[in-house]
Design an enzyme around this catalytic site. Structure first.
Site, short mmCIF file in Angstrom:
data_model
loop_
_atom_site.label_atom_id
_atom_site.label_comp_id
_atom_site.label_asym_id
_atom_site.label_seq_id
_atom_site.Cartn_x
_atom_site.Cartn_y
_atom_site.Cartn_z
N ASP A 443 52.11 -88.06 18.08
CA ASP A 443 51.21 -88.59 19.09
C ASP A 443 52.00 -89.39 20.11
OD1 ASP A 443 48.81 -89.09 20.34
OD2 ASP A 443 48.03 -90.46 18.81
N GLU A 446 54.28 -87.93 25.29
CA GLU A 446 54.44 -87.33 26.63
C GLU A 446 55.78 -87.68 27.29
OE1 GLU A 446 50.75 -86.86 25.12
OE2 GLU A 446 51.58 -88.85 25.54
N ASP A 522 42.52 -86.46 23.32
CA ASP A 522 41.31 -87.29 23.32
C ASP A 522 40.20 -86.67 24.15
OD1 ASP A 522 42.98 -88.92 21.88
OD2 ASP A 522 43.30 -90.36 23.50
#
Length: 788
Positions: A443, A446, A522
């Protein structure tokens, strides 16, 4: 001082809490100062085009064509893929490619074409280059699929990275797909799409772009053929698409258009032509076979940010067991960490985590751990200290450590573009394995840094190894998560060599399928979020990432019982079937939505378990062919324009068509059928395609149709493997493939091929092998014989 940024700073302090808010403000200003010093100033620029052709030089599989201000290298590979690169760009080095570049096809030769141009004729495509640098891709029959106009570069006068633009034309009937995970797809309408992996910082819906996984990969479907084009550069950029119009204007076709603008990097691309299956096979051979998940990863996963303790985990698992609901994995989010620090456990709330994992494993349930890349920047943190010894963390142009802000507070970031750092990070998973975890989800990769204003990521001037080539975050950003996935996957291969790693990642880039899959991130709770979930899975599959799925129920908010159930029913037919929600969202256990929803959710869970052998077969086939589990309904008939426009249903492999309910209050829905006979698997009612039919969709189920003649491996009532065979139409035959996987090793199971056909008044099922035809060794259950 920028007034808007000052306002954002004040808001950040107020909304995030004083300490974290101040950190995000400092991080944002620090990022701005770092880039102000570390990035080269962009002054005057000089525009350049290739200019007229000067000479050519033949080579293996193609050759080099020189223009007055550039040169173009064209190579046709043995797998049928066509490479071309401007300004001397070679296929390697590349983060997308696996192993070495494919060998050139010796049959492809560079030869003169009309009007002073040149062409390369290959088995699946012909590439024609004009004397001013237009590159045209045609079918073997001469139909134009793609025309790349001469590119344009803008070079800084004082030297530096050149930005560039490539405009392309496609057939008027062509439709665009791909570009990674896009919430507005799977078909990409007119608009501009950014190529920069981005954490939106909130729950997203169909109108939000970009998201976590962006790729410069377009799949273009037209009447004449399908082609995939991949521009192999990881820099920031945009793709502007415009669909064509047939008969537009004064009776002439208006071609479709794609315009790619990149902030830097090489101008090089690969093009693959053929059927969708052939194109994805070539793509997989180029960028790597999809990782094969262990069989348990194809079951049902339950996750939540906020389990809070071992007692809560046990309560949830007991709830599943008491209600006879299948459960295969439980995921722990950052709240199980010690103060949100990666590779740690909060001993107060999870004092006996290995024992908990062992208890769950006895019941067939695996624990899966979140893993974030950011490391708390504090001496005494074991990961920080060992990373400091390894010199593992990203630095800025002046050599200082780059710091951001994530859940643990001030944090530093490993440079996963360095092989030594990847090896160090891979060894850290031993702590997770010792704690009892069997799978991992990456997670915040990026990578994300909480900034009060500006981009929520590292400074663009941050320095990276890039495998020893050295560069900055402008080039490394989009491949950061890909390299993190590589570190985790290879580390697990070393630590647990007898087991297939299970790893999926929120962010990634072309080639990420080699190390696992992804999930939606999300996605917002709501009917638009449900629709976006399907778009993401289908679009990613067409970019070569077959294993993905959404947060069932949506990440935030409180889904209505109907919305939750429809999302749950869709999730039961997607590769990654995982319920998940945020800390502040409503609960996602099926029994929280009432008795009726619970019973219907049980049906979906039981059916998913029954279909696990089919999902495992699809996983094995994806690894060998690159074909996604979830396919658009036009997969086998891309020339059918009605199917090309269908975005609300999908094929699960070759055998099943799934039509989820995506709108509230629906108990029937229209389904666009491909050619052939189809059976409603619940009622065995027969429908004939091609065409649109109206199908019942009561709250208890979503429509699932089986192709006539399909042979589907399923789990029988006794838990063993059996064949479910749907009667072929009279005078026709059918069949299917079965790969009986042991579950978690590296053995290469045989692909078994079965055929079903009519012999007189009965349906006969036989196995076809190298030694001829034989009777199936598995039980056979015929369906559809009494269809109406």
């Amino acid at each position: 001082m920028n007034g808007r940024d000052l306002v954002r700073s004040v808001k950040a302090v107020g909304s995030a809490g004083a300490s974290q808010g101040l950190r995000t403000v400092r991080a944002a200003w620090r990022r701005r100062r770092t880039d102000a010093v570390g990035l080269p100033a962009r002054g005057a620029e000089r525009a350049r085009v290739p200019g007229p052709m000067r000479d050519v030089e033949s080579g293996p599989g193609g050759g080099v064509i020189r223009f007055s201000r550039s040169e173009l290298r064209i190579v046709v590979a043995v797998n049928g893929a066509v490479f071309w690169g401007w300004d001397g760009a070679e296929p390697e080095p590349s983060y997308a490619l696996v192993g070495r570049c494919p060998e050139p096809d010796p049959r492809a030769v560079l030869e003169p074409d009309k009007d002073g141009g040149w062409r390369v004729v290959a088995e699946r495509a012909t590439v024609v280059v004009s004397r001013h640098g237009t590159v045209e891709v045609r079918t073997p029959g001469g139909v134009m699929l793609r025309r790349d106009l001469p590119p344009r570069w803008w070079e800084p006068v004082g030297g530096g990275e050149a930005r560039w633009m490539q405009r392309s034309e496609v057939a008027a009937d062509a439709r665009f797909f791909g570009l990674g995970g896009r919430a507005s797809g799977p078909r990409l309408r007119d608009g501009t799409y950014r190529l920069w992996n981005t954490d939106p910082g909130r729950a997203f819906g169909p109108g939000d772009d970009p998201l976590y996984v962006t790729m410069p990969v377009q799949l273009v479907v037209a009447d004449a053929a399908t082609h995939l084009v991949f521009h192999d550069t990881s820099w920031d950029g945009t793709v502007t698409l415009r669909e064509g119009e047939e008969g537009a204007g004064s009776g002439h076709d208006q071609v479709g258009m794609s315009e790619l603008r990149m902030a830097g990097g090489p101008l090089r691309c690969w093009v693959m032509v053929g059927t969708p299956a052939r194109v994805l096979l070539a793509w997989a051979s180029l960028t790597g076979a999809p990782a094969l998940p262990p069989s348990w990863a194809l079951g049902h996963h339950h996750a939540r940010w906020g389990f809070g303790s071992e007692q809560e985990v046990r309560r949830i698992v007991t709830g599943y067991q008491e209600r006879a609901l299948p459960l295969d994995a439980v995921h722990l989010d950052i709240d199980h960490y010690d103060e949100h620090q990666v590779f740690t456990v909060d001993q107060g709330r999870f004092p006996k985590l290995p024992q908990l994992a062992e208890e769950l494993l006895r019941d067939g349930i695996r624990l899966v751990s979140i893993v974030n890349p950011a490391v708390k920047a504090a001496p005494g943190n074991a990961v920080h200290d060992s990373g400091t010894v390894e010199d593992a963390f990203v630095r800025d142009a002046s050599g200082r450590l780059v710091q951001g802000v994530v859940w643990p507070g001030e944090a530093v970031y490993p440079d996963f573009t360095h092989a030594r750092v990847r090896a160090w990070w891979g060894r850290l998973y031993q702590e997770r394995l010792t704690a009892g975890f069997k799978g991992f989800w990456h997670d915040m990769n990026e990578p994300t840094s909480f900034n009060a204003f500006g981009e929520s990521t590292l400074p663009r001037s941050a320095r990276h190894s890039l495998e020893g080539r050295s560069g900055d975050h402008r080039e490394a950003h989009n491949v950061y998560a890909l390299c993190m996935a590589q570190a985790g996957y290879e580390g697990l291969r070393d630590l647990v060599p007898d087991e297939r790693p299970f790893l999926f990642s929120r962010s990634g880039w072309a080639g990420m399928q080699r190390y696992g899959g992804t999930w939606s991130g999300d996605v917002a709770t709501g009917w638009p979020g449900l629709r976006a979930s399907l778009s993401l899975v289908m679009g990613l599959g067409l970019c070569g990432v077959p294993y993905s799925g959404p947060d069932v129920g949506g990440y935030d908010g409180h889904p209505s019982p109907e919305l939750y159930l429809r999302w749950f029913q869709l999730g039961a037919y997607l590769p990654l079937f995982r319920t998940h929600a945020s800390l502040r969202a409503g609960r996602r256990e099926p029994w929280e939505f009432g008795a009726e929803v619970l019973e219907h959710a049980r049906v979906a869970l039981v059916e998913r378990r029954r279909l696990l052998p089919y999902f495992m077969t699809l996983a094995q086939l994806a690894r060998r062919t690159g074909a996604p589990y979830v396919r658009p309904v036009w997969w086998s008939a891309p020339e059918d324009r009605a199917l090309r426009d269908c975005e609300d249903a999908f094929l699960l492999g070759d055998c099943l068509l799934v039509a989820p309910v995506l709108d509230p209050g629906s108990d029937r829905r229209a389904v666009q059928l491909p050619r052939g006979r189809w059976y409603d698997t619940a009622t065995e009612q027969v429908y004939e395609g091609p065409g649109q039919v109206l199908v019942d969709a009561p709250l208890s189920r979503i429509p699932v149709l089986a192709r006539a003649g399909a042979v589907i491996p399923v789990r029988g009532d006794d838990g063993g493997l059996e064949l479910e065979v749907w009667a072929p139409a009279r005078g026709r035959s059918g069949g299917g493939l079965v790969v009986a996987d042991a579950g978690d090793g590296w053995d290469e199971p045989e692909i078994e091929r079965y055929v079903a056909r009519w012999e007189g008044r009965k349906v006969v099922v036989q196995r076809e092998g190298e030694d001829g035809v034989s009777e199936p060794s598995l039980p056979v259950r015929l369906r559809g014989l009494g269809a109406r």
